[in-house]
Motif scaffolding. Structure first.
Motif, PDB file in Angstrom:
ATOM      1  N   ASN A 126       0.849  -1.193   0.140  1.00  0.00           N
ATOM      2  CA  ASN A 126       0.029   0.062   0.074  1.00  0.00           C
ATOM      3  C   ASN A 126       0.652   1.128   0.070  1.00  0.00           C
ATOM      4  N   ALA A 127       2.000   1.250   0.753  1.00  0.00           N
ATOM      5  CA  ALA A 127       2.884   2.410   0.936  1.00  0.00           C
ATOM      6  C   ALA A 127       3.707   2.466  -0.424  1.00  0.00           C
ATOM      7  N   GLU A 128       4.118   1.729  -0.974  1.00  0.00           N
ATOM      8  CA  GLU A 128       4.772   1.812  -2.247  1.00  0.00           C
ATOM      9  C   GLU A 128       3.840   2.363  -3.339  1.00  0.00           C
ATOM     10  N   LYS A 129       2.693   1.937  -3.370  1.00  0.00           N
ATOM     11  CA  LYS A 129       1.813   2.541  -4.409  1.00  0.00           C
ATOM     12  C   LYS A 129       1.308   3.804  -4.037  1.00  0.00           C
ATOM     13  N   HIS A 130       1.017   4.241  -2.686  1.00  0.00           N
ATOM     14  CA  HIS A 130       0.517   5.477  -2.441  1.00  0.00           C
ATOM     15  C   HIS A 130       1.550   6.498  -2.249  1.00  0.00           C
ATOM     16  N   TRP A 131       2.703   6.461  -1.914  1.00  0.00           N
ATOM     17  CA  TRP A 131       3.682   7.394  -1.897  1.00  0.00           C
ATOM     18  C   TRP A 131       3.736   8.252  -3.029  1.00  0.00           C
ATOM     19  N   TRP A 132       4.013   7.641  -4.217  1.00  0.00           N
ATOM     20  CA  TRP A 132       3.837   8.270  -5.434  1.00  0.00           C
ATOM     21  C   TRP A 132       2.756   9.464  -5.678  1.00  0.00           C
ATOM     22  N   MET A 133       1.319   8.873  -5.296  1.00  0.00           N
ATOM     23  CA  MET A 133       0.112   9.976  -5.311  1.00  0.00           C
ATOM     24  C   MET A 133       0.400  11.097  -4.329  1.00  0.00           C
ATOM     25  N   ILE A 134       0.736  10.486  -2.924  1.00  0.00           N
ATOM     26  CA  ILE A 134       1.121  11.717  -2.078  1.00  0.00           C
ATOM     27  C   ILE A 134       2.190  12.804  -2.574  1.00  0.00           C
ATOM     28  N   LEU A 135       3.282  12.516  -2.978  1.00  0.00           N
ATOM     29  CA  LEU A 135       4.196  13.058  -3.251  1.00  0.00           C
ATOM     30  C   LEU A 135       4.165  14.088  -4.531  1.00  0.00           C
ATOM     31  N   SER A 136       3.197  13.443  -5.624  1.00  0.00           N
ATOM     32  CA  SER A 136       2.906  13.989  -6.745  1.00  0.00           C
ATOM     33  C   SER A 136       1.983  15.315  -6.353  1.00  0.00           C
ATOM     34  N   ASN A 137       1.025  14.793  -5.542  1.00  0.00           N
ATOM     35  CA  ASN A 137       0.171  15.721  -4.916  1.00  0.00           C
ATOM     36  C   ASN A 137       0.899  17.187  -4.100  1.00  0.00           C
ATOM     37  N   ILE A 138       1.778  16.717  -3.483  1.00  0.00           N
ATOM     38  CA  ILE A 138       2.499  17.716  -2.777  1.00  0.00           C
ATOM     39  C   ILE A 138       3.221  18.646  -3.832  1.00  0.00           C
ATOM     40  N   LYS A 139       3.713  18.093  -4.817  1.00  0.00           N
ATOM     41  CA  LYS A 139       4.410  18.951  -5.799  1.00  0.00           C
ATOM     42  C   LYS A 139       3.508  19.556  -6.704  1.00  0.00           C
ATOM     43  N   THR A 140       2.163  19.215  -6.887  1.00  0.00           N
ATOM     44  CA  THR A 140       1.459  19.872  -7.772  1.00  0.00           C
ATOM     45  C   THR A 140       0.710  21.014  -6.891  1.00  0.00           C
ATOM     46  N   LEU A 141       0.569  20.842  -5.509  1.00  0.00           N
ATOM     47  CA  LEU A 141      -0.146  21.713  -4.644  1.00  0.00           C
ATOM     48  C   LEU A 141       1.127  23.125  -4.381  1.00  0.00           C
ATOM     49  N   CYS A 142       2.010  22.795  -4.175  1.00  0.00           N
ATOM     50  CA  CYS A 142       3.249  23.663  -3.908  1.00  0.00           C
ATOM     51  C   CYS A 142       3.530  24.531  -5.053  1.00  0.00           C
ATOM     52  N   GLU A 143       3.357  23.787  -6.507  1.00  0.00           N
ATOM     53  CA  GLU A 143       3.747  24.608  -7.578  1.00  0.00           C
ATOM     54  C   GLU A 143       2.402  25.414  -8.171  1.00  0.00           C
ATOM     55  N   THR A 144       1.338  24.915  -8.059  1.00  0.00           N
ATOM     56  CA  THR A 144      -0.028  25.370  -8.504  1.00  0.00           C
ATOM     57  C   THR A 144      -0.907  25.866  -7.559  1.00  0.00           C
ATOM     58  N   GLY A 145      -0.734  25.586  -6.399  1.00  0.00           N
ATOM     59  CA  GLY A 145      -1.853  26.061  -5.436  1.00  0.00           C
ATOM     60  C   GLY A 145      -3.019  25.089  -5.481  1.00  0.00           C
ATOM     61  N   LYS A 146      -2.817  24.149  -6.322  1.00  0.00           N
ATOM     62  CA  LYS A 146      -4.147  23.069  -6.431  1.00  0.00           C
ATOM     63  C   LYS A 146      -3.477  21.830  -6.104  1.00  0.00           C
ATOM     64  N   THR A 147      -4.657  20.930  -5.881  1.00  0.00           N
ATOM     65  CA  THR A 147      -4.430  19.333  -5.848  1.00  0.00           C
ATOM     66  C   THR A 147      -4.542  18.606  -6.934  1.00  0.00           C
ATOM     67  N   LEU A 148      -4.393  17.291  -7.076  1.00  0.00           N
ATOM     68  CA  LEU A 148      -4.641  16.612  -8.161  1.00  0.00           C
ATOM     69  C   LEU A 148      -6.043  15.973  -7.791  1.00  0.00           C
ATOM     70  N   ASP A 149      -6.599  15.707  -9.100  1.00  0.00           N
ATOM     71  CA  ASP A 149      -8.087  15.132  -9.044  1.00  0.00           C
ATOM     72  C   ASP A 149      -7.841  13.404  -9.555  1.00  0.00           C
ATOM     73  N   PHE A 150      -7.768  12.715  -8.386  1.00  0.00           N
ATOM     74  CA  PHE A 150      -7.657  11.196  -8.534  1.00  0.00           C
ATOM     75  C   PHE A 150      -8.880  10.651  -8.929  1.00  0.00           C
ATOM     76  N   GLY A 151      -9.930  11.168  -9.145  1.00  0.00           N
ATOM     77  CA  GLY A 151     -11.168  10.776  -9.629  1.00  0.00           C
ATOM     78  C   GLY A 151     -11.830  10.037  -8.621  1.00  0.00           C
ATOM     79  N   TRP A 152     -11.737  10.409  -7.505  1.00  0.00           N
ATOM     80  CA  TRP A 152     -12.358   9.465  -6.346  1.00  0.00           C
ATOM     81  C   TRP A 152     -13.557  10.209  -5.987  1.00  0.00           C
TER      82      TRP A 152
END
Length: 152
Positions: A126-152
């Protein structure tokens, strides 16, 4: 299944303070950790919990542990256990999470290492799969002020 150390490096077009805020502030963690807020005094030896919405209600403890090191805008290290709602053996499932921030020119290098896995820790996959999502979300938030839409 072999549980090797998980290591991720992200280069983020934002100041270390902005990245740090995404990692430790209620606003930052709510946006980047699936709606959970980190609760802690952030002193070495202090407990922490990520609390947020889940199948059991609005205040589920998703992850908890102990702060090992805390150096604002540079380093956060902590032990990690899955919440009790995830596994009856949550207390024996443990690993260590370490975030390191470094200034690289006009950006911040965020390194995450998730290591010291307890034997046969069922949370690893679970960790191996979700770290990519969390870290990508952090990068996107810090750079754009918005988060990713994972379709949930």
């Amino acid at each position: 299944m072999e549980q090797r150390d998980l290591k991720y490096e992200f280069y983020i077009g934002a100041a270390p303070e902005t990245v740090w805020n995404a990692l430790v502030s209620p606003e930052g963690t709510r946006q980047t950790f699936f709606g959970s807020v980190i609760h802690s005094t952030f002193e070495a030896g202090a407990p922490y919990e990520y609390i947020g919405p889940g199948a059991e209600g609005p205040d589920v403890v998703h992850v908890y542990g102990t702060i090992l090191a805390y150096e604002p805008n540079k380093l956060l290290s902590m032990t990690e256990h899955p919440g009790a709602t995830y596994a009856a053996d949550h207390e024996t499932r443990t690993s260590r999470i370490t975030y390191t921030l470094e200034t690289m020119g006009g950006c911040t290098k965020l390194t995450l290492v998730n290591d010291q896995w307890s034997p046969d820790n069922a949370s690893y996959e679970n960790a191996e799969k979700h770290w990519w999502m969390i870290l990508s979300n952090i990068k996107t938030l810090c750079e754009t002020g918005k988060t990713l839409d994972f379709g949930w």
